[in-house]
Design a protein around this motif. Structure first.
Motif, mmCIF file in Angstrom:
data_model
loop_
_atom_site.group_PDB
_atom_site.id
_atom_site.type_symbol
_atom_site.label_atom_id
_atom_site.label_comp_id
_atom_site.label_asym_id
_atom_site.label_seq_id
_atom_site.Cartn_x
_atom_site.Cartn_y
_atom_site.Cartn_z
ATOM 1 N N PRO A 282 29.808 44.267 27.990
ATOM 2 C CA PRO A 282 31.053 44.142 28.076
ATOM 3 C C PRO A 282 31.871 45.261 28.186
ATOM 4 C CG PRO A 282 30.455 42.988 26.123
ATOM 5 C CD PRO A 282 29.398 43.715 26.435
ATOM 6 N N ALA A 283 32.431 45.420 29.136
ATOM 7 C CA ALA A 283 33.535 46.594 29.420
ATOM 8 C C ALA A 283 34.960 46.282 29.253
ATOM 9 C CB ALA A 283 33.427 46.844 30.911
ATOM 10 N N MET A 284 35.524 47.405 28.507
ATOM 11 C CA MET A 284 36.842 47.338 27.904
ATOM 12 C C MET A 284 37.620 47.345 29.166
ATOM 13 S SD MET A 284 39.131 49.720 25.614
ATOM 14 C CE MET A 284 38.193 49.503 24.037
ATOM 15 N N SER A 285 39.012 46.552 29.470
ATOM 16 C CA SER A 285 39.772 46.680 30.274
ATOM 17 C C SER A 285 41.277 46.529 29.820
ATOM 18 C CB SER A 285 39.493 45.557 31.491
ATOM 19 O OG SER A 285 40.589 45.539 32.306
ATOM 20 N N ARG A 286 41.963 47.528 30.038
ATOM 21 C CA ARG A 286 43.472 47.299 29.493
ATOM 22 C C ARG A 286 44.148 47.086 30.686
ATOM 23 N NH1 ARG A 286 42.037 51.951 26.119
ATOM 24 N NH2 ARG A 286 42.074 51.485 23.958
ATOM 25 N N ALA A 287 43.801 46.890 31.927
ATOM 26 C CA ALA A 287 44.707 46.457 33.265
ATOM 27 C C ALA A 287 44.736 45.078 33.318
ATOM 28 C CB ALA A 287 44.039 47.375 34.245
ATOM 29 N N ASP A 288 45.787 44.683 33.595
ATOM 30 C CA ASP A 288 45.905 43.027 33.939
ATOM 31 C C ASP A 288 46.141 43.269 35.227
ATOM 32 O OD1 ASP A 288 45.980 41.893 31.597
ATOM 33 O OD2 ASP A 288 48.131 42.624 31.150
ATOM 34 N N LEU A 289 45.241 42.914 36.389
ATOM 35 C CA LEU A 289 45.040 43.137 37.650
ATOM 36 C C LEU A 289 45.542 41.846 38.620
ATOM 37 C CD1 LEU A 289 41.506 44.850 37.683
ATOM 38 C CD2 LEU A 289 44.123 45.845 37.511
ATOM 39 N N HIS A 290 46.256 42.112 39.744
ATOM 40 C CA HIS A 290 46.744 41.086 40.553
ATOM 41 C C HIS A 290 45.750 40.962 41.709
ATOM 42 C CE1 HIS A 290 50.437 40.021 38.259
ATOM 43 N NE2 HIS A 290 50.303 41.209 37.667
ATOM 44 N N TRP A 291 45.151 40.069 41.980
ATOM 45 C CA TRP A 291 44.287 39.948 42.913
ATOM 46 C C TRP A 291 44.659 38.989 44.236
ATOM 47 C CZ3 TRP A 291 40.379 43.259 43.450
ATOM 48 C CH2 TRP A 291 39.816 43.676 42.361
ATOM 49 N N VAL A 292 44.183 39.475 45.333
ATOM 50 C CA VAL A 292 44.311 38.250 46.429
ATOM 51 C C VAL A 292 42.973 38.092 47.212
ATOM 52 C CG1 VAL A 292 45.979 37.900 48.595
ATOM 53 C CG2 VAL A 292 46.744 39.284 46.907
ATOM 54 N N PHE A 293 42.868 37.059 47.216
ATOM 55 C CA PHE A 293 41.409 36.646 48.175
ATOM 56 C C PHE A 293 41.636 35.986 49.473
ATOM 57 C CE2 PHE A 293 40.635 36.671 43.511
ATOM 58 C CZ PHE A 293 39.822 37.614 43.342
ATOM 59 N N ALA A 294 40.941 36.662 50.525
ATOM 60 C CA ALA A 294 40.841 35.889 51.921
ATOM 61 C C ALA A 294 39.752 35.179 51.759
ATOM 62 C CB ALA A 294 41.120 36.964 52.836
ATOM 63 N N VAL A 295 39.625 33.781 52.003
ATOM 64 C CA VAL A 295 38.321 33.113 52.092
ATOM 65 C C VAL A 295 38.145 32.405 53.351
ATOM 66 C CG1 VAL A 295 37.230 31.444 51.064
ATOM 67 C CG2 VAL A 295 38.791 32.637 49.705
ATOM 68 N N ARG A 296 36.875 32.616 53.785
ATOM 69 C CA ARG A 296 36.478 31.886 55.218
ATOM 70 C C ARG A 296 35.714 30.631 54.760
ATOM 71 N NH1 ARG A 296 38.044 33.835 60.485
ATOM 72 N NH2 ARG A 296 38.702 35.846 60.236
ATOM 73 N N ASP A 297 36.045 29.565 55.633
ATOM 74 C CA ASP A 297 35.115 28.293 55.454
ATOM 75 C C ASP A 297 33.666 28.689 56.220
ATOM 76 O OD1 ASP A 297 37.494 26.939 54.660
ATOM 77 O OD2 ASP A 297 37.833 26.072 56.603
ATOM 78 N N GLU A 298 33.684 29.381 56.984
ATOM 79 C CA GLU A 298 32.217 29.710 57.248
ATOM 80 C C GLU A 298 31.590 31.026 56.362
ATOM 81 O OE1 GLU A 298 29.528 30.940 61.180
ATOM 82 O OE2 GLU A 298 31.639 30.867 61.324
ATOM 83 N N GLY A 299 30.627 30.583 55.652
ATOM 84 C CA GLY A 299 30.146 31.567 54.589
ATOM 85 C C GLY A 299 28.946 32.511 55.418
ATOM 86 N N LEU A 300 28.473 33.408 54.417
ATOM 87 C CA LEU A 300 27.712 34.448 54.957
ATOM 88 C C LEU A 300 26.326 34.078 53.764
ATOM 89 C CD1 LEU A 300 29.471 38.111 55.318
ATOM 90 C CD2 LEU A 300 28.081 36.871 56.673
ATOM 91 N N SER A 301 25.124 34.254 54.497
ATOM 92 C CA SER A 301 23.963 33.955 53.832
ATOM 93 C C SER A 301 23.760 35.163 52.951
ATOM 94 C CB SER A 301 23.000 33.698 54.832
ATOM 95 O OG SER A 301 21.584 34.005 53.901
#
Length: 310
Positions: free
Chosen positions: A162-181
């Motif tokens: 486990p790693a301590m994290s006091r940061a509440d992080l805001h993420w944005v994810f760009a997702v592609r339908d075509e994956g990568l192997s």
């Protein structure tokens, strides 16, 4: 009928450090996982004796998710049944909330959720350590789906601290339908980079310190992925996605794991929406998701019906 509903999170790799390929065919890893608020919902229920395992899947891109024994949820049910000494007669309903094929461990979350759900369904009495051991047999990312929050993974990524994290992080994810192997990305990494002889959690000292202090900007500056260059050789269009995040003022941006998902760290929710708007306007993603982290690992949401003892 007894039914158990468990929710488990997807993940982002804040850092992924990959050593050179070993004689056993594996790359030793050091990775810092964070669980994010994109969830898989798994509900398991008793079926008639002798019915065996069945799976149904709903949600985005459910049609490409296997419903046979290749699904980690199926394999998880088999492992718990064997440990409990019961027949694996169960129906598993999966509702997808983690992008399919995006490298965010949605399938691993299904495996983790099913371990917890079937343990409760059959009153197997397996401890967290027992479940973690079974999770490691399913795949390298499955143990993290059990614990969530933030953790450093070593070995194949399955040995967690486990790693301590006091940061509440805001993420944005760009997702592609075509994956990568994943295999193709690792082959490109071996060919073009090769990796150091050894990797260590000390390599991420700055990242871990930033998480402990709650400094989101420092977290963004310390994001790291050894596989990113290899992923970009196979999917060079992802460079534009990364650049747009930087232009929109992201605290940091990287390809998560082997890709193709691009993760951008925002300063707050409004900033996250701005990054998402930039990606949507440019058409660089098939889906854009906002999430926060860290969040908990696999947890029971509801448990309806009598307990069944093996």
């Amino acid at each position: 009928m007894t039914r158990v509903h468990v929710r488990a999170p997807g993940k982002v790799n804040l850092s992924l450090r990959v050593a050179a390929l070993q004689d056993d065919g594996y790359h030793p890893l050091v990775t810092t996982f964070q669980a994010v608020s994109l969830f898989e919902d798994v509900e398991v229920g008793d079926t008639e004796p002798g019915a065996g395992i069945s799976i149904s899947v709903t949600g985005p891109h459910a049609d490409v998710v296997p419903t046979d024994s290749s699904n980690l949820a199926w394999q998880a049910a088999e492992l718990v049944a064997a440990a409990a000494g019961v027949d694996p007669d169960v129906h598993i309903e999966i509702t997808k909330g983690v992008p399919v094929g995006g490298g965010m461990a949605g399938g691993s979350a299904d495996g983790a959720a099913t371990l917890v759900a079937c343990n409760a369904l059959w009153s197997a009495g397996l401890s967290q350590t027992d479940l973690s051991d079974l999770a490691a047999r399913l795949g390298s990312d499955v143990p993290f789906g059990l614990v969530g929050n933030t953790a450093v993974g070593t070995g194949r990524g399955h040995l967690l601290t486990p790693a301590m994290s006091r940061a509440d992080l805001h993420w944005v994810f760009a997702v592609r339908d075509e994956g990568l192997s994943t295999g193709a990305v690792y082959r490109a990494y071996d060919e073009h980079v090769g990796g150091p002889a050894h990797v260590s959690p000390d390599d991420d000292a700055a990242l871990l310190a930033a998480l402990r202090s709650g400094d989101a900007a420092a977290v963004g500056a310390a994001l790291h992925n050894d596989l990113q260059a290899a992923s970009l050789t196979l999917a060079p269009h992802l460079r534009r996605t990364l650049d747009l995040a930087t232009e929109a003022g992201a605290l940091g941006a990287l390809i998560s794991g082997s890709g193709p998902t691009v993760a951008a760290l925002a300063g707050d929710l409004r900033h996250a929406h701005a990054i998402a708007a930039a990606w949507n306007a440019a058409g660089v993603a098939d889906q854009v998701h906002l999430a926060t982290g860290p969040v908990h690992g696999a947890r029971i949401v509801t448990h309806v019906g009598p307990e069944r003892h093996p």
